[in-house]
Design a protein around this motif. Structure first.
Motif, PDB file in Angstrom:
ATOM      1  N   LYS A  47       1.085  -0.951  -0.288  1.00 25.06           N
ATOM      2  CA  LYS A  47       0.069  -0.043  -0.181  1.00 25.06           C
ATOM      3  C   LYS A  47       0.774   1.085   0.141  1.00 25.06           C
ATOM      4  O   LYS A  47       2.130   1.280   0.751  1.00 25.06           O
ATOM      5  N   ILE A  48       0.817   2.651  -0.999  1.00 26.79           N
ATOM      6  CA  ILE A  48       1.124   3.002  -1.115  1.00 26.79           C
ATOM      7  C   ILE A  48       0.653   4.330  -0.413  1.00 26.79           C
ATOM      8  O   ILE A  48      -1.131   4.854  -0.197  1.00 26.79           O
ATOM      9  N   SER A  49       1.308   5.114   0.381  1.00 26.63           N
ATOM     10  CA  SER A  49       0.436   6.224   0.899  1.00 26.63           C
ATOM     11  C   SER A  49       1.016   7.828   0.391  1.00 26.63           C
ATOM     12  O   SER A  49       2.394   8.095   0.852  1.00 26.63           O
ATOM     13  N   VAL A  50       0.443   8.628  -0.411  1.00 29.53           N
ATOM     14  CA  VAL A  50       0.984   9.320  -0.278  1.00 29.53           C
ATOM     15  C   VAL A  50       0.449  10.779  -0.274  1.00 29.53           C
ATOM     16  O   VAL A  50      -0.938  11.276   0.459  1.00 29.53           O
ATOM     17  N   VAL A  51       1.258  11.394   0.753  1.00 29.84           N
ATOM     18  CA  VAL A  51       1.224  12.623   1.971  1.00 29.84           C
ATOM     19  C   VAL A  51       1.666  13.585   0.906  1.00 29.84           C
ATOM     20  O   VAL A  51       2.746  13.722   0.115  1.00 29.84           O
ATOM     21  N   ILE A  52       0.606  15.197   1.062  1.00 28.78           N
ATOM     22  CA  ILE A  52       0.350  16.305   0.501  1.00 28.78           C
ATOM     23  C   ILE A  52      -0.005  17.402   1.172  1.00 28.78           C
ATOM     24  O   ILE A  52      -0.743  17.563   1.319  1.00 28.78           O
ATOM     25  N   PRO A  53       1.153  17.886   1.381  1.00 31.07           N
ATOM     26  CA  PRO A  53       1.110  19.398   1.975  1.00 31.07           C
ATOM     27  C   PRO A  53       0.631  20.544   1.350  1.00 31.07           C
ATOM     28  O   PRO A  53       0.915  20.823   0.538  1.00 31.07           O
ATOM     29  N   LEU A  54      -0.152  21.480   2.197  1.00 33.79           N
ATOM     30  CA  LEU A  54      -0.337  21.970   1.009  1.00 33.79           C
ATOM     31  C   LEU A  54      -1.295  23.670   1.621  1.00 33.79           C
ATOM     32  O   LEU A  54      -1.232  23.427   2.873  1.00 33.79           O
ATOM     33  N   TYR A  79      -3.643   2.339  -1.979  1.00 32.93           N
ATOM     34  CA  TYR A  79      -3.096   3.576  -2.140  1.00 32.93           C
ATOM     35  C   TYR A  79      -3.851   3.977  -0.753  1.00 32.93           C
ATOM     36  O   TYR A  79      -5.161   3.763  -0.613  1.00 32.93           O
ATOM     37  N   GLU A  80      -3.096   5.239  -0.496  1.00 30.61           N
ATOM     38  CA  GLU A  80      -4.311   6.459   0.254  1.00 30.61           C
ATOM     39  C   GLU A  80      -4.080   7.517  -0.047  1.00 30.61           C
ATOM     40  O   GLU A  80      -2.293   8.356  -0.032  1.00 30.61           O
ATOM     41  N   ILE A  81      -4.131   8.769  -0.060  1.00 21.23           N
ATOM     42  CA  ILE A  81      -4.074  10.273  -0.563  1.00 21.23           C
ATOM     43  C   ILE A  81      -3.808  10.801   0.731  1.00 21.23           C
ATOM     44  O   ILE A  81      -5.675  10.662   1.109  1.00 21.23           O
ATOM     45  N   ILE A  82      -3.160  11.486   1.304  1.00 19.84           N
ATOM     46  CA  ILE A  82      -3.894  11.794   2.573  1.00 19.84           C
ATOM     47  C   ILE A  82      -3.585  13.786   2.137  1.00 19.84           C
ATOM     48  O   ILE A  82      -2.098  13.520   2.181  1.00 19.84           O
ATOM     49  N   PHE A  83      -4.143  14.099   2.620  1.00 20.04           N
ATOM     50  CA  PHE A  83      -4.083  16.213   2.344  1.00 20.04           C
ATOM     51  C   PHE A  83      -3.666  16.899   3.261  1.00 20.04           C
ATOM     52  O   PHE A  83      -4.204  15.949   4.292  1.00 20.04           O
ATOM     53  N   VAL A  84      -2.622  17.337   3.513  1.00 20.29           N
ATOM     54  CA  VAL A  84      -2.203  18.436   5.321  1.00 20.29           C
ATOM     55  C   VAL A  84      -2.869  19.675   4.411  1.00 20.29           C
ATOM     56  O   VAL A  84      -1.673  20.251   4.229  1.00 20.29           O
ATOM     57  N   ASP A  85      -4.193  20.294   4.859  1.00 20.68           N
ATOM     58  CA  ASP A  85      -3.827  21.646   5.258  1.00 20.68           C
ATOM     59  C   ASP A  85      -4.067  21.969   5.672  1.00 20.68           C
ATOM     60  O   ASP A  85      -3.585  21.953   7.294  1.00 20.68           O
ATOM     61  N   ASP A  86      -2.373  23.030   5.514  1.00 19.82           N
ATOM     62  CA  ASP A  86      -1.217  24.102   6.262  1.00 19.82           C
ATOM     63  C   ASP A  86      -2.568  25.462   6.619  1.00 19.82           C
ATOM     64  O   ASP A  86      -1.361  26.381   6.362  1.00 19.82           O
ATOM     65  N   SER A  92      -9.219  25.238  -0.427  1.00 20.65           N
ATOM     66  CA  SER A  92      -9.215  23.985  -0.218  1.00 20.65           C
ATOM     67  C   SER A  92      -9.596  23.530   0.343  1.00 20.65           C
ATOM     68  O   SER A  92      -9.763  22.107   0.541  1.00 20.65           O
ATOM     69  N   LEU A  93      -9.956  23.544   1.768  1.00 21.24           N
ATOM     70  CA  LEU A  93     -10.453  22.389   2.422  1.00 21.24           C
ATOM     71  C   LEU A  93     -11.641  22.007   2.346  1.00 21.24           C
ATOM     72  O   LEU A  93     -11.868  20.974   2.206  1.00 21.24           O
ATOM     73  N   GLU A  94     -12.535  23.431   1.595  1.00 26.14           N
ATOM     74  CA  GLU A  94     -13.356  22.730   0.808  1.00 26.14           C
ATOM     75  C   GLU A  94     -13.726  21.824  -0.094  1.00 26.14           C
ATOM     76  O   GLU A  94     -14.424  20.960  -0.186  1.00 26.14           O
ATOM     77  N   VAL A  95     -12.492  21.797  -1.175  1.00 24.95           N
ATOM     78  CA  VAL A  95     -11.513  21.180  -1.951  1.00 24.95           C
ATOM     79  C   VAL A  95     -11.354  19.588  -1.743  1.00 24.95           C
ATOM     80  O   VAL A  95     -12.107  18.981  -2.177  1.00 24.95           O
ATOM     81  N   ILE A  96     -10.600  19.478  -0.819  1.00 22.63           N
ATOM     82  CA  ILE A  96     -10.251  18.803  -0.446  1.00 22.63           C
ATOM     83  C   ILE A  96     -11.241  17.805   0.640  1.00 22.63           C
ATOM     84  O   ILE A  96     -11.149  16.497   0.283  1.00 22.63           O
ATOM     85  N   ARG A  97     -11.851  18.444   1.477  1.00 21.41           N
ATOM     86  CA  ARG A  97     -13.296  17.573   1.891  1.00 21.41           C
ATOM     87  C   ARG A  97     -14.041  16.972   0.519  1.00 21.41           C
ATOM     88  O   ARG A  97     -14.662  15.806   1.330  1.00 21.41           O
ATOM     89  N   VAL A 123       2.762  15.785  10.740  1.00 25.14           N
ATOM     90  CA  VAL A 123       1.860  15.281  11.401  1.00 25.14           C
ATOM     91  C   VAL A 123       1.274  14.445  10.227  1.00 25.14           C
ATOM     92  O   VAL A 123       0.360  13.006  10.456  1.00 25.14           O
ATOM     93  N   GLY A 124       1.380  14.345   8.879  1.00 26.48           N
ATOM     94  CA  GLY A 124       0.611  13.658   7.907  1.00 26.48           C
ATOM     95  C   GLY A 124       1.648  11.976   7.513  1.00 26.48           C
ATOM     96  O   GLY A 124       0.745  11.005   7.609  1.00 26.48           O
ATOM     97  N   PHE A 125       2.722  12.156   8.390  1.00 24.74           N
ATOM     98  CA  PHE A 125       3.193  11.012   8.187  1.00 24.74           C
ATOM     99  C   PHE A 125       3.085  10.235  10.275  1.00 24.74           C
ATOM    100  O   PHE A 125       3.077   8.743   9.561  1.00 24.74           O
TER     101      PHE A 125
END
Ligand code: UDP
Ligand code: MG
Length: 220
Positions: A47-54, A79-86, A92-97, A123-125
């Motif tokens: 499984k891959i975890s994609v962590v994306i700070p934004l 896989y999983e995609i983890i967005f971290v809204d900084d 952005s937050l509405e979009v990732i929601r 935090v994403g990690f």
């Protein structure tokens, strides 16, 4: 206020050419028929975890998500995609929601204020469940189509693989300060890497659990 306007204008300029690049690149390499797909790479990872700070990336989040999903499906890996809204101030937050509602593989975390990319990654990690972590910038500067190549390198035995922006869309001044930064870092650390500052990196999960990043350390 004026600064803010200037920033959004800059972001617009930064993003559009990249979107074009994606479409062009993708049409060339992707076919709906799996057998016709060139460079199909299978991976041993589960499984891959994609962590994306934004930070304020409302426009690029949706195309980026679609692209990552296509790539992961292409190599048949969970896989999983983890967005971290900084602490974004735009939508952005509405979009990732809404992305998280649409795609169950998408998850997100959100900071109330801006703590910086390193804190966001850190935090994403803590929330990953894959055996591999890919970090990627949200601004379409990193191409998800590189994920299979990064995984291949990890499988060869590396603990960390770093991408590098071959084609840069940044303005001249940024390109050159960045060249200078990479040169100094190469000299100081003795590590031969083209682009220390590239957001696209792959790690085995065990490695990430041992790394503490803060301040500007996300560059290394
Ligand atoms: N970013 C972040 N927090 C910040 C600044 C940036 O999460 O305080 C995110 C940004 O949205 C992008 C990534 O980190 O996804 C890289 O940022 P940027 O494109 O500004 O960096 P550069 O391309 O100059 O390395
Ligand atoms: Mg960038």
């Amino acid at each position: 206020m004026e600064q803010e306007n200037k920033n959004t204008q800059n972001q617009q300029e930064r993003k559009n050419p990249r979107r074009f690049y994606y479409t062009k690149h993708y049409k060339k390499n992707y076919s709906k028929n799996p057998e016709e797909r060139t460079n199909v790479i299978r991976t041993k990872f589960k499984k891959i975890s994609v962590v994306i700070p934004l930070l304020d990336e409302e426009e690029s989040l949706t195309p980026l998500t679609h692209e990552i999903i296509k790539v992961c499906k292409g190599i048949n890996v969970d896989y999983e995609i983890i967005f971290v809204d900084d602490g974004s101030k735009d939508k952005s937050l509405e979009v990732i929601r809404s992305l998280a509602q649409r795609f169950h593989k998408v998850r997100y975390l959100s900071f109330r204020k801006n703590y910086g990319k390193s804190a966001a990654l850190h935090v994403g990690f803590k929330h990953i469940s894959g055996d591999v972590v890919i970090t990627m910038d949200a601004d379409l500067q990193d191409d998800p189509n590189e994920i299979p190549n990064l995984l291949k390198k990890l499988e060869e035995g590396f603990d960390l693989v770093s991408g590098w922006k071959k084609k840069r869309y940044d303005p001249f001044i940024k390109r050159n300060t960045s060249k200078f930064f990479n040169f100094i870092t190469r000299v100081m650390t003795g590590i031969k890497l083209h682009d220390f500052n590239c957001g696209l990196k792959a790690y085995r999960s065990e490695v990430v659990k041992d790394i503490k990043i803060y301040g500007e350390l996300h560059r290394y």
